[in-house]
Design a protein around this motif. Structure first.
Motif: not given
Ligand SMILES: [Ca+2]
Ligand SMILES: [Ca+2]
Ligand SMILES: [Ca+2]
Lengths: 163, 163, 163
Positions: A102-104, B96-98, B104
């Motif tokens: 979950n890269l942000d 951005d990963q979810f 997010d």
């Molecule tokens: Ca993320």
């Protein structure tokens, strides 16, 4: 007799055009920021006045005034905490936690009144956060700033007679 | 006879106000962006000069100069990667990963020196990311830009004698 | 008789320096925002014109014109949804979900055309989101805004003859 000829055209108002200061830079993947020095953003989107120095990683104020700084960082691999510094002092902090897969994105911004010679930069808070900010050829982490209002000594603009 | 009355007062000087260009727009829930075209932001917060076209999804530069663009996107349902394009070329990327249940926010920003006719827009990177950006009536995803310094040929403002 | 003497020199053009309005403020850890009132940001980064009031939590427009507002919030403990209000009406919403151990950053921004007396503030959407925004001495949540172009009544700058 006839009326005289019209007066000369007035001088142009002061304008803000000569007072330009802005930069917008990005991290390159090959540099992994650590907490012992300013983050060096070496990819240039805009730096026409060269007020951002990509060797030191610092913006140096040439035109006193009110600036807005903002950053957009890709958080990958671990938690991050970054501080925006002004001449050796932390001003504003941004923390973002990371979970695997979950890269942000984390961002921050602040307006500051600067004096000539002031330096502004981003730096990781401590070694816990080393290598937490990510970028590669098509994933960016950026840092930007721009002069909003120069602080220039001008004669009272509402009293043209003094000029 | 007596001299005539004095002439008319001269014209006022130039001012810097006429150079306005800004927009701020949002996604509407009924449009789900896909990667084959610019994202169309059809909810208008500000677009007084109509430099953003909500049919094409593109900002078109009328006043040459330095602009700042920024976007704030709601990531829901899947990972997203978006690029800011300038006249057909990618400039800056935001990923951005979810994870399920952890919607997010992702944001990005960049300052660019534009020429008249340059177009700037946001677009999803490839079909993997289709429908990853979310908005509805009380959840926004926005795109904004504004002119910071026009690039106008003016005589040296520090030397009024040349005028 | 002789012609009269030449007219007076015209007035100088307007300049944009006198029109300053900007603020940049942060949340203090001891205040936990709730949904029944504007979020009070009582840590001041910049508020030279005192157009942001840290008692009410509201920015009040003194100079009509186009402003850009932006906020960067630390989401910790629960989901958050925040709205930017303009004089009692919601304008733009930002939602971010929270998962334990994955503190996030959420940000938003919008350009607005304001009239003198307009008020702008941030507020949580409803009680579900109370205490979802976090700050302490080295973790910030900020709110900033700045005047980009004043809307001053000037005669058409491209037609000085009308003046
Ligand atoms: Ca993320
Ligand atoms: Ca989240
Ligand atoms: Ca996070």
């Amino acid at each position: 007799g006839f009326p005289g000829s019209p007066g000369l055209k007035g001088e142009s108002g002061e304008n803000s055009f000569p007072y330009h200061s802005a930069f917008s830079v990005g991290l390159r993947g090959k540099i992994s920021p650590t907490s012992d020095a300013p983050i060096r953003f070496t990819k240039t989107f805009y730096n026409e006045q060269h007020h951002y120095d990509d060797i030191s990683g610092k913006f140096r104020c040439s035109i006193p005034g009110m600036y807005y700084f903002t950053y957009h960082l890709t958080i990958k691999g671990k938690d991050t905490k970054v501080a925006l510094f002004r001449s050796g002092q932390t001003v504003v902090f941004t923390l973002d936690q990371f979970h695997c897969g979950n890269l942000d994105q984390a961002s921050g911004g602040v307006a500051l009144n600067l004096f000539a010679g002031d330096e502004v930069w981003l730096q990781l808070y401590d070694a816990t956060f080393d290598e937490s900010i990510f970028a590669d050829s098509n994933n960016d982490s950026t840092f930007s700033g721009f002069l909003l209002t120069p602080r220039i000594t001008v004669s009272d603009p509402f009293d043209n007679r003094k000029r």
